[in-house]
Write an enzyme that holds these catalytic residues in place. Structure first.
Site, short mmCIF file in Angstrom:
data_model
loop_
_atom_site.label_atom_id
_atom_site.label_comp_id
_atom_site.label_asym_id
_atom_site.label_seq_id
_atom_site.Cartn_x
_atom_site.Cartn_y
_atom_site.Cartn_z
CG ASP A 47 16.85 102.41 -4.12
OD1 ASP A 47 16.42 101.47 -3.42
OD2 ASP A 47 17.82 103.12 -3.79
CG HIS A 106 20.59 108.11 -5.15
ND1 HIS A 106 20.93 107.86 -3.85
CD2 HIS A 106 19.30 108.50 -5.12
CE1 HIS A 106 19.90 108.10 -3.05
NE2 HIS A 106 18.89 108.47 -3.81
CD GLU A 109 25.76 110.00 -2.13
OE1 GLU A 109 25.64 110.12 -0.90
OE2 GLU A 109 25.30 109.06 -2.79
#
Length: 265
Positions: A47, A106, A109
Protein backbone atom coordinates in the site's frame (compact mmCIF):
# COMPACT_ATOMS: atom_id res chain seq x y z
CA UNK A 1 -4.62 -18.04 4.43
CA UNK A 2 -3.90 -14.34 4.99
CA UNK A 3 -3.61 -11.26 2.82
CA UNK A 4 -1.24 -9.00 4.73
CA UNK A 5 -0.78 -5.30 4.06
CA UNK A 6 2.81 -4.09 3.84
CA UNK A 7 4.12 -0.55 3.23
CA UNK A 8 7.54 -1.01 1.62
CA UNK A 9 8.10 2.64 0.71
CA UNK A 10 8.19 3.70 4.37
CA UNK A 11 11.48 1.84 4.78
CA UNK A 12 12.91 3.69 1.78
CA UNK A 13 11.61 7.10 2.91
CA UNK A 14 13.05 6.67 6.40
CA UNK A 15 16.44 5.79 4.93
CA UNK A 16 16.91 2.75 7.15
CA UNK A 17 19.71 1.44 4.97
CA UNK A 18 17.52 -1.36 3.62
CA UNK A 19 17.73 -1.93 -0.12
CA UNK A 20 14.45 -2.52 -2.01
CA UNK A 21 15.51 -6.04 -2.92
CA UNK A 22 16.14 -6.83 0.76
CA UNK A 23 12.55 -5.93 1.64
CA UNK A 24 11.04 -8.48 -0.73
CA UNK A 25 13.69 -11.06 0.23
CA UNK A 26 12.72 -10.70 3.88
CA UNK A 27 9.02 -10.93 3.11
CA UNK A 28 9.55 -14.02 1.00
CA UNK A 29 11.60 -15.66 3.74
CA UNK A 30 8.82 -14.98 6.25
CA UNK A 31 6.17 -16.21 3.86
CA UNK A 32 8.04 -19.48 3.31
CA UNK A 33 8.51 -19.97 7.08
CA UNK A 34 4.80 -19.33 7.74
CA UNK A 35 3.91 -22.03 5.24
CA UNK A 36 6.55 -24.48 6.45
CA UNK A 37 6.12 -24.04 10.20
CA UNK A 38 2.42 -23.24 10.52
CA UNK A 39 0.73 -24.22 7.26
CA UNK A 40 -0.36 -20.63 6.64
CA UNK A 41 -0.43 -19.33 3.08
CA UNK A 42 0.34 -15.61 2.88
CA UNK A 43 -0.14 -13.05 0.13
CA UNK A 44 0.81 -9.37 0.11
CA UNK A 45 -1.07 -6.14 -0.38
CA UNK A 46 1.47 -3.36 -0.95
CA UNK A 47 0.00 0.00 0.00
CA UNK A 48 0.85 3.64 -0.58
CA UNK A 49 1.63 5.67 2.56
CA UNK A 50 -0.69 8.55 1.67
CA UNK A 51 0.90 10.83 4.29
CA UNK A 52 4.10 10.93 2.22
CA UNK A 53 4.61 12.88 -1.03
CA UNK A 54 5.41 11.43 -4.40
CA UNK A 55 7.11 9.25 -5.42
CA UNK A 56 5.29 7.28 -2.68
CA UNK A 57 2.54 6.31 -5.13
CA UNK A 58 4.51 5.71 -8.29
CA UNK A 59 7.32 3.88 -6.45
CA UNK A 60 4.85 1.58 -4.66
CA UNK A 61 3.01 0.81 -7.90
CA UNK A 62 6.26 -0.05 -9.65
CA UNK A 63 7.43 -2.19 -6.74
CA UNK A 64 4.10 -4.04 -6.41
CA UNK A 65 3.89 -4.80 -10.12
CA UNK A 66 7.51 -5.90 -10.20
CA UNK A 67 6.89 -8.47 -7.47
CA UNK A 68 3.55 -9.94 -8.47
CA UNK A 69 5.42 -13.22 -8.93
CA UNK A 70 6.30 -13.14 -5.22
CA UNK A 71 2.83 -13.13 -3.71
CA UNK A 72 1.72 -9.54 -4.28
CA UNK A 73 -2.00 -9.72 -5.07
CA UNK A 74 -3.41 -6.34 -4.03
CA UNK A 75 -2.72 -2.61 -4.08
CA UNK A 76 -3.74 -0.41 -1.19
CA UNK A 77 -3.69 3.08 0.28
CA UNK A 78 -3.12 3.68 3.99
CA UNK A 79 -2.39 6.53 6.35
CA UNK A 80 -4.30 9.70 7.24
CA UNK A 81 -7.11 9.90 4.70
CA UNK A 82 -8.34 13.24 6.11
CA UNK A 83 -5.26 14.96 4.66
CA UNK A 84 -4.85 12.91 1.50
CA UNK A 85 -8.04 12.02 -0.41
CA UNK A 86 -8.22 9.13 -2.88
CA UNK A 87 -8.30 11.50 -5.85
CA UNK A 88 -4.59 12.27 -5.38
CA UNK A 89 -3.62 8.67 -6.14
CA UNK A 90 -5.51 7.83 -9.32
CA UNK A 91 -2.52 7.28 -11.60
CA UNK A 92 -0.69 4.62 -9.54
CA UNK A 93 -3.96 2.78 -8.94
CA UNK A 94 -4.74 2.78 -12.64
CA UNK A 95 -1.37 1.20 -13.38
CA UNK A 96 -1.70 -1.37 -10.61
CA UNK A 97 -5.20 -2.38 -11.70
CA UNK A 98 -4.11 -2.62 -15.33
CA UNK A 99 -1.37 -5.02 -14.22
CA UNK A 100 -3.94 -7.25 -12.51
CA UNK A 101 -3.68 -6.20 -8.86
CA UNK A 102 -6.81 -5.97 -6.69
CA UNK A 103 -7.70 -2.44 -5.58
CA UNK A 104 -8.11 -2.46 -1.78
CA UNK A 105 -7.64 1.11 -0.44
CA UNK A 106 -8.46 2.26 3.07
CA UNK A 107 -11.38 4.70 3.21
CA UNK A 108 -14.15 5.69 5.59
CA UNK A 109 -12.12 5.39 8.78
CA UNK A 110 -11.01 8.83 10.01
CA UNK A 111 -12.67 10.54 7.02
CA UNK A 112 -16.34 10.25 6.16
CA UNK A 113 -18.40 9.09 3.18
CA UNK A 114 -16.69 11.32 0.55
CA UNK A 115 -13.50 9.31 1.09
CA UNK A 116 -15.39 6.08 0.41
CA UNK A 117 -17.08 7.48 -2.68
CA UNK A 118 -13.66 8.62 -3.93
CA UNK A 119 -12.11 5.19 -3.38
CA UNK A 120 -14.97 3.54 -5.25
CA UNK A 121 -15.24 5.99 -8.13
CA UNK A 122 -11.64 7.08 -8.62
CA UNK A 123 -9.57 4.11 -7.41
CA UNK A 124 -11.79 1.27 -8.60
CA UNK A 125 -11.94 -0.27 -5.11
CA UNK A 126 -12.98 -3.91 -5.08
CA UNK A 127 -12.67 -4.16 -1.31
CA UNK A 128 -12.42 -1.37 1.25
CA UNK A 129 -10.23 -1.15 4.31
CA UNK A 130 -12.49 -0.03 7.18
CA UNK A 131 -15.36 1.76 5.42
CA UNK A 132 -17.38 2.01 8.63
CA UNK A 133 -18.16 5.70 8.25
CA UNK A 134 -20.16 4.80 5.17
CA UNK A 135 -22.92 4.43 7.75
CA UNK A 136 -23.25 8.24 7.76
CA UNK A 137 -24.58 8.34 4.18
CA UNK A 138 -27.77 6.36 3.43
CA UNK A 139 -27.14 6.56 -0.32
CA UNK A 140 -23.67 5.09 0.16
CA UNK A 141 -25.00 2.31 2.38
CA UNK A 142 -27.58 1.50 -0.31
CA UNK A 143 -24.81 1.43 -2.93
CA UNK A 144 -22.68 -0.93 -0.83
CA UNK A 145 -25.64 -3.24 -0.33
CA UNK A 146 -26.39 -3.25 -4.06
CA UNK A 147 -22.79 -3.81 -5.19
CA UNK A 148 -21.71 -6.02 -2.26
CA UNK A 149 -18.30 -4.37 -2.10
CA UNK A 150 -16.70 -5.96 0.99
CA UNK A 151 -15.67 -3.84 3.97
CA UNK A 152 -12.71 -4.92 6.11
CA UNK A 153 -14.01 -3.90 9.55
CA UNK A 154 -11.54 -3.60 12.45
CA UNK A 155 -13.57 -2.91 15.62
CA UNK A 156 -10.74 -2.72 18.18
CA UNK A 157 -8.65 -0.50 15.93
CA UNK A 158 -11.59 1.87 15.49
CA UNK A 159 -11.86 2.32 19.26
CA UNK A 160 -8.10 2.75 19.73
CA UNK A 161 -8.03 5.49 17.09
CA UNK A 162 -11.10 7.21 18.59
CA UNK A 163 -13.23 6.70 15.50
CA UNK A 164 -15.92 5.62 17.98
CA UNK A 165 -15.89 6.06 21.78
CA UNK A 166 -17.01 2.49 22.52
CA UNK A 167 -18.51 -0.58 20.86
CA UNK A 168 -22.06 0.57 21.59
CA UNK A 169 -21.53 3.48 19.19
CA UNK A 170 -19.89 1.37 16.48
CA UNK A 171 -22.09 0.83 13.38
CA UNK A 172 -20.97 -2.74 12.66
CA UNK A 173 -24.24 -4.32 13.77
CA UNK A 174 -26.38 -1.82 11.86
CA UNK A 175 -24.36 -2.29 8.69
CA UNK A 176 -24.50 -6.07 9.04
CA UNK A 177 -28.25 -6.15 9.64
CA UNK A 178 -28.79 -3.81 6.67
CA UNK A 179 -27.05 -6.27 4.34
CA UNK A 180 -23.66 -4.59 3.83
CA UNK A 181 -20.93 -7.13 2.99
CA UNK A 182 -18.63 -7.23 6.03
CA UNK A 183 -15.53 -9.13 7.05
CA UNK A 184 -13.80 -8.85 10.44
CA UNK A 185 -10.09 -8.10 10.66
CA UNK A 186 -7.31 -7.29 13.13
CA UNK A 187 -5.80 -4.24 11.37
CA UNK A 188 -2.37 -3.85 13.04
CA UNK A 189 -2.24 -6.52 15.80
CA UNK A 190 0.91 -5.35 17.70
CA UNK A 191 -0.16 -1.70 17.59
CA UNK A 192 -3.70 -2.34 18.85
CA UNK A 193 -2.91 -5.35 21.07
CA UNK A 194 -5.41 -7.61 19.34
CA UNK A 195 -5.65 -10.75 17.22
CA UNK A 196 -8.16 -12.04 14.72
CA UNK A 197 -9.40 -14.46 17.37
CA UNK A 198 -9.95 -11.53 19.74
CA UNK A 199 -11.94 -9.70 17.06
CA UNK A 200 -14.26 -12.70 16.72
CA UNK A 201 -14.70 -12.44 20.48
CA UNK A 202 -15.67 -8.81 20.04
CA UNK A 203 -18.34 -9.85 17.53
CA UNK A 204 -19.85 -12.21 20.09
CA UNK A 205 -19.46 -10.13 23.24
CA UNK A 206 -20.30 -6.69 21.88
CA UNK A 207 -22.37 -7.27 18.74
CA UNK A 208 -24.27 -10.43 19.79
CA UNK A 209 -23.14 -12.49 16.79
CA UNK A 210 -24.55 -15.99 16.73
CA UNK A 211 -22.58 -19.07 15.59
CA UNK A 212 -24.44 -18.87 12.26
CA UNK A 213 -23.38 -15.25 11.83
CA UNK A 214 -19.78 -16.08 12.72
CA UNK A 215 -19.84 -18.74 10.02
CA UNK A 216 -21.26 -16.33 7.50
CA UNK A 217 -18.74 -13.56 8.19
CA UNK A 218 -15.91 -16.13 7.97
CA UNK A 219 -17.17 -17.32 4.60
CA UNK A 220 -17.45 -13.68 3.54
CA UNK A 221 -13.69 -13.37 4.02
CA UNK A 222 -13.02 -16.42 1.86
CA UNK A 223 -15.16 -15.04 -0.95
CA UNK A 224 -13.60 -11.57 -0.62
CA UNK A 225 -10.02 -12.78 -1.09
CA UNK A 226 -8.14 -11.35 -4.06
CA UNK A 227 -8.50 -13.43 -7.26
CA UNK A 228 -4.72 -13.70 -7.62
CA UNK A 229 -4.46 -14.95 -4.05
CA UNK A 230 -6.84 -17.90 -4.14
CA UNK A 231 -7.64 -19.98 -7.18
CA UNK A 232 -11.26 -20.94 -7.66
CA UNK A 233 -10.52 -24.50 -6.56
CA UNK A 234 -8.62 -23.36 -3.45
CA UNK A 235 -11.41 -20.93 -2.56
CA UNK A 236 -14.05 -23.66 -2.84
CA UNK A 237 -11.95 -26.05 -0.74
CA UNK A 238 -11.37 -23.42 1.94
CA UNK A 239 -15.09 -22.62 2.11
CA UNK A 240 -15.87 -26.33 2.42
CA UNK A 241 -13.31 -26.67 5.22
CA UNK A 242 -14.84 -23.72 7.07
CA UNK A 243 -18.34 -25.18 6.77
CA UNK A 244 -17.14 -28.54 8.07
CA UNK A 245 -15.42 -26.96 11.05
CA UNK A 246 -18.48 -24.88 11.90
CA UNK A 247 -20.66 -28.00 11.66
CA UNK A 248 -18.34 -29.69 14.15
CA UNK A 249 -18.55 -26.62 16.38
CA UNK A 250 -22.34 -26.73 16.33
CA UNK A 251 -22.26 -30.38 17.37
CA UNK A 252 -19.88 -29.58 20.23
CA UNK A 253 -22.05 -26.71 21.44
CA UNK A 254 -25.17 -28.87 21.24
CA UNK A 255 -23.49 -31.58 23.34
CA UNK A 256 -22.34 -29.02 25.89
CA UNK A 257 -25.84 -27.56 26.12
CA UNK A 258 -27.33 -31.04 26.59
CA UNK A 259 -24.82 -31.87 29.32
CA UNK A 260 -25.56 -28.57 31.05
CA UNK A 261 -29.31 -29.29 30.89
CA UNK A 262 -28.86 -32.75 32.39
CA UNK A 263 -26.60 -31.39 35.10
CA UNK A 264 -29.21 -28.77 35.95
CA UNK A 265 -31.94 -31.38 36.10
Amino acid sequence: YAEVTVTPYTHIWQQKGIRPEEIIEGLEDGRARAQRDFGVEMRWVFDIPRNLPEPAGSWTADYAIQHMDKGVVGFGLGGDESRSPPELWIEPFQRAIAAGLYSVPHAGEVAGPPSVWGALRQLGARRLGHGVRSSEDPALVAHLIETQIPLEVNPTSNLCLKVYPDFSQHPLRRLWDAGVYLTVNSDDPPMFNTTLTAEYGVLVNHFAFTPAELERISLNAVAAAAPLGLTSAARQQMAADFRAQFAQLRQTLALQNNEASHAGA
